[in-house]
Design a protein around this motif. Structure first.
Motif, PDB file in Angstrom:
ATOM      1  N   VAL A  55      -8.590  -4.898  -1.890  1.00  0.00           N
ATOM      2  CA  VAL A  55      -7.905  -5.431  -3.074  1.00  0.00           C
ATOM      3  C   VAL A  55      -7.208  -4.302  -3.841  1.00  0.00           C
ATOM      4  O   VAL A  55      -6.091  -4.479  -4.347  1.00  0.00           O
ATOM      5  CB  VAL A  55      -8.890  -6.194  -3.982  1.00  0.00           C
ATOM      6  CG1 VAL A  55      -8.179  -6.693  -5.248  1.00  0.00           C
ATOM      7  CG2 VAL A  55      -9.495  -7.384  -3.236  1.00  0.00           C
ATOM      8  N   LYS A  56      -7.847  -3.136  -3.935  1.00  0.00           N
ATOM      9  CA  LYS A  56      -7.188  -1.998  -4.586  1.00  0.00           C
ATOM     10  C   LYS A  56      -5.952  -1.568  -3.801  1.00  0.00           C
ATOM     11  O   LYS A  56      -4.924  -1.203  -4.387  1.00  0.00           O
ATOM     12  CB  LYS A  56      -8.165  -0.831  -4.718  1.00  0.00           C
ATOM     13  CG  LYS A  56      -9.243  -1.021  -5.767  1.00  0.00           C
ATOM     14  CD  LYS A  56      -8.676  -1.219  -7.173  1.00  0.00           C
ATOM     15  CE  LYS A  56      -8.169   0.064  -7.782  1.00  0.00           C
ATOM     16  NZ  LYS A  56      -7.793  -0.120  -9.220  1.00  0.00           N
ATOM     17  N   HIS A  57      -6.037  -1.606  -2.476  1.00  0.00           N
ATOM     18  CA  HIS A  57      -4.880  -1.278  -1.644  1.00  0.00           C
ATOM     19  C   HIS A  57      -3.728  -2.235  -1.947  1.00  0.00           C
ATOM     20  O   HIS A  57      -2.571  -1.806  -2.097  1.00  0.00           O
ATOM     21  CB  HIS A  57      -5.275  -1.370  -0.160  1.00  0.00           C
ATOM     22  CG  HIS A  57      -4.130  -1.171   0.781  1.00  0.00           C
ATOM     23  ND1 HIS A  57      -3.688   0.079   1.162  1.00  0.00           N
ATOM     24  CD2 HIS A  57      -3.308  -2.066   1.408  1.00  0.00           C
ATOM     25  CE1 HIS A  57      -2.671  -0.044   1.985  1.00  0.00           C
ATOM     26  NE2 HIS A  57      -2.412  -1.337   2.156  1.00  0.00           N
ATOM     27  N   ALA A  58      -4.048  -3.513  -2.062  1.00  0.00           N
ATOM     28  CA  ALA A  58      -3.021  -4.500  -2.388  1.00  0.00           C
ATOM     29  C   ALA A  58      -2.480  -4.264  -3.802  1.00  0.00           C
ATOM     30  O   ALA A  58      -1.272  -4.379  -4.043  1.00  0.00           O
ATOM     31  CB  ALA A  58      -3.605  -5.910  -2.262  1.00  0.00           C
ATOM     32  N   SER A  91      -9.412  -6.670   8.053  1.00  0.00           N
ATOM     33  CA  SER A  91      -8.480  -5.844   7.283  1.00  0.00           C
ATOM     34  C   SER A  91      -7.229  -6.634   6.916  1.00  0.00           C
ATOM     35  O   SER A  91      -6.741  -7.461   7.696  1.00  0.00           O
ATOM     36  CB  SER A  91      -8.092  -4.604   8.082  1.00  0.00           C
ATOM     37  OG  SER A  91      -7.091  -3.861   7.414  1.00  0.00           O
ATOM     38  N   ILE A  92      -6.703  -6.368   5.725  1.00  0.00           N
ATOM     39  CA  ILE A  92      -5.492  -7.068   5.287  1.00  0.00           C
ATOM     40  C   ILE A  92      -4.229  -6.453   5.882  1.00  0.00           C
ATOM     41  O   ILE A  92      -3.159  -7.038   5.786  1.00  0.00           O
ATOM     42  CB  ILE A  92      -5.370  -7.082   3.744  1.00  0.00           C
ATOM     43  CG1 ILE A  92      -5.199  -5.661   3.198  1.00  0.00           C
ATOM     44  CG2 ILE A  92      -6.531  -7.787   3.106  1.00  0.00           C
ATOM     45  CD1 ILE A  92      -4.863  -5.625   1.718  1.00  0.00           C
ATOM     46  N   ARG A 128       3.951 -12.206  -1.648  1.00  0.00           N
ATOM     47  CA  ARG A 128       3.284 -13.403  -1.128  1.00  0.00           C
ATOM     48  C   ARG A 128       2.352 -13.050   0.031  1.00  0.00           C
ATOM     49  O   ARG A 128       1.257 -13.610   0.154  1.00  0.00           O
ATOM     50  CB  ARG A 128       4.319 -14.429  -0.689  1.00  0.00           C
ATOM     51  CG  ARG A 128       3.680 -15.694  -0.142  1.00  0.00           C
ATOM     52  CD  ARG A 128       4.722 -16.703   0.353  1.00  0.00           C
ATOM     53  NE  ARG A 128       4.056 -17.838   0.987  1.00  0.00           N
ATOM     54  CZ  ARG A 128       3.536 -18.864   0.360  1.00  0.00           C
ATOM     55  NH1 ARG A 128       3.597 -18.913  -0.964  1.00  0.00           N
ATOM     56  NH2 ARG A 128       2.942 -19.842   1.003  1.00  0.00           N
ATOM     57  N   SER A 129       2.778 -12.116   0.873  1.00  0.00           N
ATOM     58  CA  SER A 129       1.954 -11.704   2.016  1.00  0.00           C
ATOM     59  C   SER A 129       0.662 -11.059   1.542  1.00  0.00           C
ATOM     60  O   SER A 129      -0.413 -11.301   2.106  1.00  0.00           O
ATOM     61  CB  SER A 129       2.727 -10.732   2.914  1.00  0.00           C
ATOM     62  OG  SER A 129       3.871 -11.353   3.456  1.00  0.00           O
ATOM     63  N   TYR A 130       0.760 -10.251   0.496  1.00  0.00           N
ATOM     64  CA  TYR A 130      -0.448  -9.627  -0.065  1.00  0.00           C
ATOM     65  C   TYR A 130      -1.364 -10.672  -0.700  1.00  0.00           C
ATOM     66  O   TYR A 130      -2.598 -10.604  -0.552  1.00  0.00           O
ATOM     67  CB  TYR A 130      -0.073  -8.565  -1.091  1.00  0.00           C
ATOM     68  CG  TYR A 130       0.228  -7.217  -0.488  1.00  0.00           C
ATOM     69  CD1 TYR A 130      -0.789  -6.432   0.059  1.00  0.00           C
ATOM     70  CD2 TYR A 130       1.529  -6.718  -0.454  1.00  0.00           C
ATOM     71  CE1 TYR A 130      -0.524  -5.196   0.629  1.00  0.00           C
ATOM     72  CE2 TYR A 130       1.802  -5.480   0.116  1.00  0.00           C
ATOM     73  CZ  TYR A 130       0.780  -4.723   0.653  1.00  0.00           C
ATOM     74  OH  TYR A 130       1.048  -3.504   1.217  1.00  0.00           O
ATOM     75  N   VAL A 131      -0.786 -11.636  -1.400  1.00  0.00           N
ATOM     76  CA  VAL A 131      -1.586 -12.692  -2.012  1.00  0.00           C
ATOM     77  C   VAL A 131      -2.311 -13.488  -0.930  1.00  0.00           C
ATOM     78  O   VAL A 131      -3.506 -13.792  -1.055  1.00  0.00           O
ATOM     79  CB  VAL A 131      -0.693 -13.627  -2.866  1.00  0.00           C
ATOM     80  CG1 VAL A 131      -1.454 -14.889  -3.273  1.00  0.00           C
ATOM     81  CG2 VAL A 131      -0.196 -12.895  -4.099  1.00  0.00           C
ATOM     82  N   ALA A 154      -3.084 -12.495   2.111  1.00  0.00           N
ATOM     83  CA  ALA A 154      -4.080 -11.645   2.770  1.00  0.00           C
ATOM     84  C   ALA A 154      -5.323 -11.464   1.902  1.00  0.00           C
ATOM     85  O   ALA A 154      -6.459 -11.555   2.388  1.00  0.00           O
ATOM     86  CB  ALA A 154      -3.467 -10.289   3.104  1.00  0.00           C
ATOM     87  N   VAL A 155      -5.131 -11.210   0.616  1.00  0.00           N
ATOM     88  CA  VAL A 155      -6.268 -11.024  -0.300  1.00  0.00           C
ATOM     89  C   VAL A 155      -7.057 -12.318  -0.443  1.00  0.00           C
ATOM     90  O   VAL A 155      -8.302 -12.299  -0.461  1.00  0.00           O
ATOM     91  CB  VAL A 155      -5.786 -10.512  -1.674  1.00  0.00           C
ATOM     92  CG1 VAL A 155      -6.914 -10.590  -2.701  1.00  0.00           C
ATOM     93  CG2 VAL A 155      -5.272  -9.086  -1.557  1.00  0.00           C
ATOM     94  N   SER A 156      -6.361 -13.450  -0.528  1.00  0.00           N
ATOM     95  CA  SER A 156      -7.072 -14.730  -0.648  1.00  0.00           C
ATOM     96  C   SER A 156      -7.897 -15.006   0.609  1.00  0.00           C
ATOM     97  O   SER A 156      -9.010 -15.547   0.518  1.00  0.00           O
ATOM     98  CB  SER A 156      -6.085 -15.875  -0.909  1.00  0.00           C
ATOM     99  OG  SER A 156      -5.212 -16.059   0.189  1.00  0.00           O
ATOM    100  N   THR A 157      -7.396 -14.626   1.765  1.00  0.00           N
ATOM    101  CA  THR A 157      -8.149 -14.805   3.013  1.00  0.00           C
ATOM    102  C   THR A 157      -9.411 -13.946   3.006  1.00  0.00           C
ATOM    103  O   THR A 157     -10.501 -14.416   3.367  1.00  0.00           O
ATOM    104  CB  THR A 157      -7.282 -14.441   4.229  1.00  0.00           C
ATOM    105  OG1 THR A 157      -6.155 -15.327   4.292  1.00  0.00           O
ATOM    106  CG2 THR A 157      -8.072 -14.556   5.528  1.00  0.00           C
ATOM    107  N   SER A 158      -9.283 -12.690   2.575  1.00  0.00           N
ATOM    108  CA  SER A 158     -10.449 -11.804   2.517  1.00  0.00           C
ATOM    109  C   SER A 158     -11.467 -12.293   1.495  1.00  0.00           C
ATOM    110  O   SER A 158     -12.679 -12.246   1.737  1.00  0.00           O
ATOM    111  CB  SER A 158     -10.014 -10.378   2.172  1.00  0.00           C
ATOM    112  OG  SER A 158      -9.247  -9.819   3.224  1.00  0.00           O
ATOM    113  N   LEU A 159     -10.987 -12.783   0.357  1.00  0.00           N
ATOM    114  CA  LEU A 159     -11.891 -13.331  -0.659  1.00  0.00           C
ATOM    115  C   LEU A 159     -12.640 -14.556  -0.134  1.00  0.00           C
ATOM    116  O   LEU A 159     -13.840 -14.720  -0.389  1.00  0.00           O
ATOM    117  CB  LEU A 159     -11.094 -13.730  -1.907  1.00  0.00           C
ATOM    118  CG  LEU A 159     -10.873 -12.658  -2.965  1.00  0.00           C
ATOM    119  CD1 LEU A 159      -9.831 -13.127  -3.978  1.00  0.00           C
ATOM    120  CD2 LEU A 159     -12.179 -12.306  -3.668  1.00  0.00           C
TER     121      LEU A 159
END
Length: 212
Positions: free
Chosen positions: A86-89, A145-146, A154-157, A159-164
């Motif tokens: 998440v910090k990377h994003a 990994s994201i 949008r891609s980061y959102v 990816a982060v939502s998938t990891s969450l």
């Protein structure tokens, strides 16, 4: 008159007692740890593991505490990995909604960091060692990994939502595992973390709907 030999013997005995009293309050124990070998939980694989256990007056059975410490360290690995993702994003996200997503990711990272602290402290409370070393995290994490460099916000959102979501699912499984083991305290902790993860997922996913 006390002879020198007697004094030396007495002093040596006293020093030995002091060393015994000052010895670390911990021991290396060998345990048989079992986990599902496949999706079919009836198939399990058991391995012999050595685990450092600190003495504690906690009245949970030692076998329960050992199982919970492993569970807590597994989810700790997920939490630390998720925090880093998440910090990377947060650092790399770009796009028209940059400031909103940038700040949201920072808030999510803070929540996950707090969760990792709670998980680590609970493992130590049960007489274990919290394993937050980088090499251990790389081996134990179950979060995918994201990716290093995503094309847009949008891609980061996404990816982060998938990891969450992956993290939230693992935490929910841990609630049942801790409850069945008879550790209500650890089950309650996982319940609290589950609610927090679900709320963060809700906030992050909202940015996906707004762009449809």
């Amino acid at each position: 008159m006390i002879s020198r030999g007697y004094r030396r013997t007495t002093r040596a005995t006293a020093n030995a007692k002091i060393r015994d009293n000052e010895s670390p309050r911990r021991r290396l124990r060998s345990f048989l740890l079992c986990a599902p070998h496949s999706k079919d939980v009836s198939h399990t694989r058991c391995v012999q593991k050595e685990l450092t256990m600190h003495r504690t007056k906690n009245d949970l059975p030692e076998s329960t505490r050992v199982a919970m410490i492993k569970l807590l360290n597994d989810r700790l690995a997920d939490a630390i990995d998720l925090f880093n993702q998440v910090k990377h994003a947060h650092w790399n996200v770009k796009g028209p909604n940059f400031i909103a997503i940038h700040e949201l990711f920072d808030q999510v990272a803070e929540h996950v960091e707090e969760a990792s602290d709670d998980l680590a402290e609970r493992a130590v409370q049960l007489g274990g060692v919290a394993d937050g070393l980088t090499a251990s995290i790389a081996k134990r994490t179950s979060i995918k990994s994201i990716g290093l460099d995503l094309p847009d916000g949008r891609s980061y959102v996404d990816a982060v939502s998938t990891s969450l979501a992956e993290y939230g699912a693992k935490v929910r499984q841990a609630i049942d595992t801790a409850d069945k083991a008879g550790d209500k305290g650890t089950a309650d902790l996982f319940t609290e973390l589950s609610r927090s993860a679900d709320k963060d997922l809700w906030f992050v996913e909202a940015h996906l709907y707004s762009e449809r």
